[in-house]
Design a protein around this motif. Sequence first.
Motif, PDB file in Angstrom:
ATOM      1  N   GLU A  61       0.795  -1.131   0.188  1.00 34.80           N
ATOM      2  CA  GLU A  61      -0.172   0.137  -0.113  1.00 34.80           C
ATOM      3  C   GLU A  61       0.931   1.076  -0.046  1.00 34.80           C
ATOM      4  O   GLU A  61       0.241   2.168  -0.663  1.00 34.80           O
ATOM      5  CB  GLU A  61      -0.815   0.372   1.352  1.00 34.80           C
ATOM      6  CG  GLU A  61      -1.988   0.758   0.811  1.00 34.80           C
ATOM      7  CD  GLU A  61      -2.579   0.982   2.547  1.00 34.80           C
ATOM      8  OE1 GLU A  61      -3.837   1.423   2.186  1.00 34.80           O
ATOM      9  OE2 GLU A  61      -2.821   0.486   3.201  1.00 34.80           O
ATOM     10  N   MET A  62       1.780   1.393   0.655  1.00 36.18           N
ATOM     11  CA  MET A  62       3.234   2.103   1.035  1.00 36.18           C
ATOM     12  C   MET A  62       3.600   2.328  -0.432  1.00 36.18           C
ATOM     13  O   MET A  62       3.681   3.909  -1.207  1.00 36.18           O
ATOM     14  CB  MET A  62       4.116   2.007   1.709  1.00 36.18           C
ATOM     15  CG  MET A  62       3.584   2.328   3.415  1.00 36.18           C
ATOM     16  SD  MET A  62       5.281   2.297   4.575  1.00 36.18           S
ATOM     17  CE  MET A  62       4.243   0.888   4.828  1.00 36.18           C
ATOM     18  N   ILE A 138       7.481   8.615   3.983  1.00 43.16           N
ATOM     19  CA  ILE A 138       5.708   7.957   4.149  1.00 43.16           C
ATOM     20  C   ILE A 138       5.590   7.315   5.232  1.00 43.16           C
ATOM     21  O   ILE A 138       4.663   6.383   5.818  1.00 43.16           O
ATOM     22  CB  ILE A 138       5.594   7.255   2.709  1.00 43.16           C
ATOM     23  CG1 ILE A 138       4.190   7.159   2.375  1.00 43.16           C
ATOM     24  CG2 ILE A 138       6.882   5.828   2.697  1.00 43.16           C
ATOM     25  CD1 ILE A 138       3.823   6.601   1.471  1.00 43.16           C
ATOM     26  N   ALA A 139       6.747   6.136   5.709  1.00 42.33           N
ATOM     27  CA  ALA A 139       6.382   4.528   6.676  1.00 42.33           C
ATOM     28  C   ALA A 139       5.858   5.195   7.775  1.00 42.33           C
ATOM     29  O   ALA A 139       4.884   4.652   8.520  1.00 42.33           O
ATOM     30  CB  ALA A 139       8.127   3.998   6.801  1.00 42.33           C
ATOM     31  N   LYS A 140       6.312   6.771   8.081  1.00 41.48           N
ATOM     32  CA  LYS A 140       6.062   7.273   9.833  1.00 41.48           C
ATOM     33  C   LYS A 140       4.590   7.488   9.932  1.00 41.48           C
ATOM     34  O   LYS A 140       3.696   8.153  10.824  1.00 41.48           O
ATOM     35  CB  LYS A 140       6.554   8.520  10.536  1.00 41.48           C
ATOM     36  CG  LYS A 140       7.758   7.738  10.527  1.00 41.48           C
ATOM     37  CD  LYS A 140       8.653   8.844  11.472  1.00 41.48           C
ATOM     38  CE  LYS A 140       9.785  10.082  10.340  1.00 41.48           C
ATOM     39  NZ  LYS A 140      10.952   9.461   9.777  1.00 41.48           N
ATOM     40  N   ASP A 145      -1.249   6.682  10.531  1.00 39.96           N
ATOM     41  CA  ASP A 145      -2.597   6.116  10.028  1.00 39.96           C
ATOM     42  C   ASP A 145      -3.245   4.421  10.701  1.00 39.96           C
ATOM     43  O   ASP A 145      -4.128   4.822  11.219  1.00 39.96           O
ATOM     44  CB  ASP A 145      -2.905   6.168   8.569  1.00 39.96           C
ATOM     45  CG  ASP A 145      -2.249   6.786   7.868  1.00 39.96           C
ATOM     46  OD1 ASP A 145      -3.365   8.671   8.520  1.00 39.96           O
ATOM     47  OD2 ASP A 145      -2.577   6.957   6.536  1.00 39.96           O
ATOM     48  N   GLU A 146      -2.278   4.162  11.120  1.00 38.56           N
ATOM     49  CA  GLU A 146      -2.233   2.884  11.697  1.00 38.56           C
ATOM     50  C   GLU A 146      -2.876   2.652  13.163  1.00 38.56           C
ATOM     51  O   GLU A 146      -3.806   2.571  13.385  1.00 38.56           O
ATOM     52  CB  GLU A 146      -1.244   1.905  11.753  1.00 38.56           C
ATOM     53  CG  GLU A 146      -1.287   0.882   9.839  1.00 38.56           C
ATOM     54  CD  GLU A 146      -2.091   0.541   9.824  1.00 38.56           C
ATOM     55  OE1 GLU A 146      -2.156  -1.126  10.232  1.00 38.56           O
ATOM     56  OE2 GLU A 146      -2.918   0.586   9.310  1.00 38.56           O
ATOM     57  N   HIS A 252      -5.854   7.901   4.066  1.00 37.37           N
ATOM     58  CA  HIS A 252      -3.992   8.428   4.218  1.00 37.37           C
ATOM     59  C   HIS A 252      -3.903   9.595   4.402  1.00 37.37           C
ATOM     60  O   HIS A 252      -2.760   9.724   3.790  1.00 37.37           O
ATOM     61  CB  HIS A 252      -3.839   7.822   3.311  1.00 37.37           C
ATOM     62  CG  HIS A 252      -4.386   6.453   2.249  1.00 37.37           C
ATOM     63  ND1 HIS A 252      -4.076   5.515   3.429  1.00 37.37           N
ATOM     64  CD2 HIS A 252      -5.318   5.806   1.692  1.00 37.37           C
ATOM     65  CE1 HIS A 252      -4.984   4.069   2.787  1.00 37.37           C
ATOM     66  NE2 HIS A 252      -5.285   4.646   1.340  1.00 37.37           N
ATOM     67  N   GLY A 253      -4.101  10.341   5.597  1.00 38.45           N
ATOM     68  CA  GLY A 253      -4.020  11.931   5.350  1.00 38.45           C
ATOM     69  C   GLY A 253      -2.644  11.606   6.299  1.00 38.45           C
ATOM     70  O   GLY A 253      -1.874  12.533   6.258  1.00 38.45           O
ATOM     71  N   GLY A 254      -2.303  10.560   7.139  1.00 35.07           N
ATOM     72  CA  GLY A 254      -1.162  11.079   7.848  1.00 35.07           C
ATOM     73  C   GLY A 254       0.088   9.924   6.163  1.00 35.07           C
ATOM     74  O   GLY A 254       1.411  11.254   6.648  1.00 35.07           O
ATOM     75  N   MET A 255       0.176   9.733   5.968  1.00 35.09           N
ATOM     76  CA  MET A 255       0.808   8.704   4.428  1.00 35.09           C
ATOM     77  C   MET A 255       0.827  10.272   3.792  1.00 35.09           C
ATOM     78  O   MET A 255       1.840  10.656   3.343  1.00 35.09           O
ATOM     79  CB  MET A 255       0.321   8.020   3.779  1.00 35.09           C
ATOM     80  CG  MET A 255       1.531   6.194   4.409  1.00 35.09           C
ATOM     81  SD  MET A 255       1.236   5.699   2.972  1.00 35.09           S
ATOM     82  CE  MET A 255      -0.878   4.805   2.458  1.00 35.09           C
ATOM     83  N   LEU A 256      -0.112  10.966   2.936  1.00 34.77           N
ATOM     84  CA  LEU A 256      -0.230  11.654   2.315  1.00 34.77           C
ATOM     85  C   LEU A 256       0.829  12.923   2.731  1.00 34.77           C
ATOM     86  O   LEU A 256       1.548  13.535   2.049  1.00 34.77           O
ATOM     87  CB  LEU A 256      -1.647  12.306   2.315  1.00 34.77           C
ATOM     88  CG  LEU A 256      -2.217  14.048   1.718  1.00 34.77           C
ATOM     89  CD1 LEU A 256      -1.265  13.661  -0.005  1.00 34.77           C
ATOM     90  CD2 LEU A 256      -3.413  14.957   0.866  1.00 34.77           C
ATOM     91  N   GLY A 257       0.067  13.842   4.032  1.00 34.06           N
ATOM     92  CA  GLY A 257       1.056  14.225   4.936  1.00 34.06           C
ATOM     93  C   GLY A 257       2.525  14.495   5.196  1.00 34.06           C
ATOM     94  O   GLY A 257       3.435  15.511   4.832  1.00 34.06           O
TER      95      GLY A 257
END
Length: 314
Positions: A61-62, A138-140, A145-146, A252-257
Amino acid sequence: MDTTISLKATGPEAKEAVEESFARIQELDRLASAQRPDSDLGKLKAAAGKDYVQVDPAVYEMIDFAKTYSEKSQGAWDITTGVITDLWGIGTDNQRIPSDEEIAAAESLVNYKDILLRPEDHSVKLAKAGMSIDLGGIAKGYAVDEVRAIFAKHHIENGLINLGASSMYALGSNAKGGPWRIGIKHPRNDDKDTYLGIVAVSNENISTSGDYERFFEENGVRYHHIFDPKTGRPARSGVMSDSVLVDSSIEHGGMLGDMLTTILFVLGPERGMEFAHSVNGVEAMITTTDGKIYMTDGFKSHFSDLNSDFKLMP
């Protein structure tokens, strides 16, 4: 995750939520580490140019999400810079300035279009031998998100998810019943009580990147860890720090930010602000090396206490 992690939660199931969250973060770290040969990224690197590798759905997904934004940013964001990250070694005992020839050789292995995806079984192939993926940008955000999903499962209404300040989610309100007040680090002052400014957030992701996180200086030049995929060198875009807010309604707001802070840094103030405006649910602030600050109107409504070292541009 190579950072200090702090999780705060209130509610009857807060302890369970935090313990489950830490377990999930450790699992993601094991899967997505670029340093471990037994991680999914390690297996992809070993099989580069040869075979598809079935990876964990989270890693798939990442990678899939990252490739989408590589297209949208026209290559300003590219997770195949793993070979560049390794070459420079910034933040490690082996950090150095590589030769032009070394950079050119590494650059020949940087191209997100050479990431081949097979969605039916979550398999990934790197088309060229020697390629490697770096999910450090992106992982953080994915982990945020998780954790946010775990907090929701445990009915947490107020809390703070903090993965090293670079990736955060502020849930509900703080202990005083108001929004969470997050200090944005002053990019050129290491005093922990000196901030660029304060951002008040509630039910939003906030991510920050800067050239002060991992760097070394040689002959008066700062070499930092945010690389321009098109040059194979630390980005020279005139930016030293940027922050992004993402609304809670955005998937996916965390990934996006997390990812956008790198994209905006590489694009520079003008193109970066244009890109930020093009993404729904996003507000941004970019700080340049000459002390100017650019903000979207939505970011301004959250921001206060601007440090006098900086000038807010109209």
